[in-house]
Design a protein around this motif. Structure first.
Motif, short mmCIF file in Angstrom:
data_model
loop_
_atom_site.label_atom_id
_atom_site.label_comp_id
_atom_site.label_asym_id
_atom_site.label_seq_id
_atom_site.Cartn_x
_atom_site.Cartn_y
_atom_site.Cartn_z
N THR B 36 0.82 -1.21 0.00
CA THR B 36 0.00 0.00 0.00
C THR B 36 0.86 1.26 0.00
O THR B 36 2.07 1.22 0.26
N ASN B 37 0.20 2.38 -0.28
CA ASN B 37 0.89 3.67 -0.33
C ASN B 37 0.61 4.44 0.97
O ASN B 37 -0.08 3.93 1.87
N VAL B 39 -1.41 6.72 1.75
CA VAL B 39 -2.83 6.90 2.08
C VAL B 39 -3.36 5.63 2.77
O VAL B 39 -4.06 5.71 3.79
N GLY B 40 -2.98 4.48 2.24
CA GLY B 40 -3.39 3.23 2.88
C GLY B 40 -2.83 3.11 4.29
O GLY B 40 -3.50 2.62 5.20
N ILE B 43 -4.92 5.21 6.54
CA ILE B 43 -6.19 4.55 6.85
C ILE B 43 -5.97 3.48 7.92
O ILE B 43 -6.73 3.37 8.88
N ALA B 71 -13.44 10.27 -2.75
CA ALA B 71 -12.37 9.44 -2.19
C ALA B 71 -12.92 8.48 -1.14
O ALA B 71 -12.31 7.43 -0.88
N GLU B 74 -13.15 5.11 -2.40
CA GLU B 74 -11.88 4.37 -2.47
C GLU B 74 -11.46 3.88 -1.09
O GLU B 74 -10.91 2.78 -0.94
N VAL B 75 -11.72 4.71 -0.09
CA VAL B 75 -11.43 4.27 1.28
C VAL B 75 -12.27 3.04 1.61
O VAL B 75 -11.77 2.06 2.18
N PHE B 78 -10.89 -0.01 -0.19
CA PHE B 78 -9.66 -0.49 0.45
C PHE B 78 -10.01 -1.24 1.75
O PHE B 78 -9.46 -2.32 2.03
N GLU B 81 -11.30 -4.63 1.01
CA GLU B 81 -10.21 -5.54 0.65
C GLU B 81 -9.53 -6.06 1.91
O GLU B 81 -9.25 -7.27 2.05
#
Lengths: 378, 96
Positions: B36-37, B39-40, B43, B71, B74-75, B78, B81
């Protein structure tokens, strides 16, 4: 937010903050004295063990570093009477583990314990032939029966079992039966191969063990044939099978005048030092178990993260990929150097006393110069 | 998961921040790993069982530049997942 895997094996990559994997020689004791052992008979290494508490403290540090897997090896890990506590220390610090073993000391109770952890990636057992006569020739009388019994105990507890076959003059003529025994009789998913190398105890038995070009050719041909019969079930990172696959590509590339391979022409043959380091049985941190003389620090005294990021030894190894093969006299005129990676730094060291040099092992030109023929390479 | 859910990190999961822009979440019980990057990573760090995904998305929008509208979707994706792979659970009775 999520992404595919980055890094790990590519060269010239950034250094990650901590190692992902650590190989730990948990003991210098072994119940066998295999004639090709890389571990013993290294005059630059003191052979003594650390108490359990030292290892448990170190595993706490590995947990804080986010290390993902510890590979316990030796010596023979199952020689340690406190191996359960060692493994528990790994598990409690949120890591997985693997064990490299001769298999002979694994009883049912230990196999059950390993299974209960649910954290074991693999126990790798050395099996060097399809029967006691061949296996025991390098590993000692009684070792085959004990190893296979241990392996079956692991299987009975559904522990992932790996097998490594080390090819020498003793078993090179028996690779077909060995593969059949491992894959069909024992039902293994796969097995790995390498060959005895000029390191450790093997240096004293080189004439008895090491493959000459004709036997190397025989091994390559047999292994490629076997790998074709059992797709995806015969593996190699080094040794005759790896050589055959690599050298065939190099011959074909040279034959048609192909351009330099992406990783060719430079010492890119090993990327382990970007992901992995090792610790000797006496607690000295080293880059690799095959480079045991390259001391970088000591566990519980030096910070692993600091060693990983600041060690001049690792910096030197990580810079290998910028060294061009044309800087070496033997490689300068080699037709195959644009496709060559220089192979393993440890095998370079053990034969030339230089880490940042190409290894004679895995060298196509040397194979051909010493009597091997292109048509020997399948 | 829903935006009002408050994800709880699986305590066995290891966050490896390997570089400034790359990290791995690793579950040693299953061997599952997610790259992950930053941002991940944010989170993951915000998820403590009390903050809803909606709140976490708002925090991400504040802390990172160029976060597009939507966004939160997308959160949520993620988080789904991570929940599917056993990295996240949901706090019982959590309200956004």
């Amino acid at each position: 937010m999520s992404d595919g895997e980055k890094g790990g094996s590519a060269h010239g990559m950034r250094v990650i903050r901590t190692p992902r994997y650590v190989d730990v020689e948990i003991t210098a004791a072994c119940n066998q004295r295999c004639s090709y052992c890389y571990f013993f008979d290294n005059p630059e290494v003191p052979y003594h063990d650390l108490p359990l508490g030292e290892w448990l403290s170190f595993f706490e540090e590995l947990g804080r570093c986010g290390v993902m897997r510890v590979t316990l090896q030796g010596g023979e890990p199952f020689m340690r009477g406190d191996l359960r506590e060692v493994i528990s220390g790994v598990v409690e610090n949120r890591m997985r583990f693997a064990v490299l073993s001769n298999g002979t000391l694994i009883d049912d109770s230990m196999a059950a314990f390993i299974a209960r952890t649910n954290r074991c990636d693999q126990v790798q057992v050395s099996v060097d032939g399809p029967c006691a006569r061949i296996h025991d020739a390098t590993r000692g009388r009684g070792s085959f029966d004990a190893a296979i019994a241990g392996l079956k105990r692991l299987q009975s507890h559904s522990i992932p079992v790996g097998v490594r076959v080390t090819i020498s003059r003793h078993n090179v003529g028996h690779l077909e039966e060995t593969a059949r025994f491992l894959l069909e009789d024992l039902g293994l998913a796969r097995f790995g191969t390498n060959s005895a190398g000029y390191i450790g105890t093997c240096r004293r038995h080189a004439d008895e063990l090491l493959l000459d070009p004709a036997l190397h050719a025989e091994a390559m041909q047999a292994l490629v044939r076997i790998a074709g019969r059992y797709p995806g079930r015969v593996l190699a990172n080094a040794g005759p099978l790896a050589d055959a696959l690599t050298w065939r590509k190099m011959l074909d590339a040279a034959g048609c005048g192909a351009g330099t391979f992406d990783d060719g022409g430079r010492l890119t043959g090993c990327g382990c030092h970007f992901t992995t380091c090792a610790v000797r049985a006496d607690g000295v941190i080293i880059p690799c178990v095959l480079l045991a003389h390259m001391e970088m620090g000591r566990i519980n005294k030096d910070s692993l993260e600091a060693v990983w990021n600041n060690s001049p030894v690792l910096a030197e190894l990580r810079s290998r990929s910028s060294i061009e093969l044309k800087d070496f006299e033997y490689c300068r005129a080699c037709l195959y150097s644009p496709y060559c990676t220089g192979s393993c730094p440890a095998m370079a060291y053990t034969q030339s006393r230089r880490v940042n040099a190409p290894s004679p092992d895995g060298c196509l030109r040397r194979f051909l110069d010493s009597g091997g023929r292109p048509e020997d390479i399948p | 998961m829903k935006l009002d859910d408050a994800p709880v990190p699986n305590p066995v999961v290891v966050l490896r921040e390997e570089s400034d822009d790359w990290a791995i979440l690793f579950n040693p019980d299953t061997s599952a790993a997610v790259g992950t990057n930053p941002v991940g990573v944010e989170i993951w760090k915000q998820a403590d069982g009390t903050r809803s995904l909606r709140d976490i998305a708002a925090t991400v929008a504040r802390r990172f530049s160029n976060v597009p509208e939507g966004a939160s979707g997308e959160v949520l994706s993620f988080a789904d997942e991570l929940a599917r792979d056993g990295f996240f659970g949901v706090a019982e009775g959590a309200e956004g």
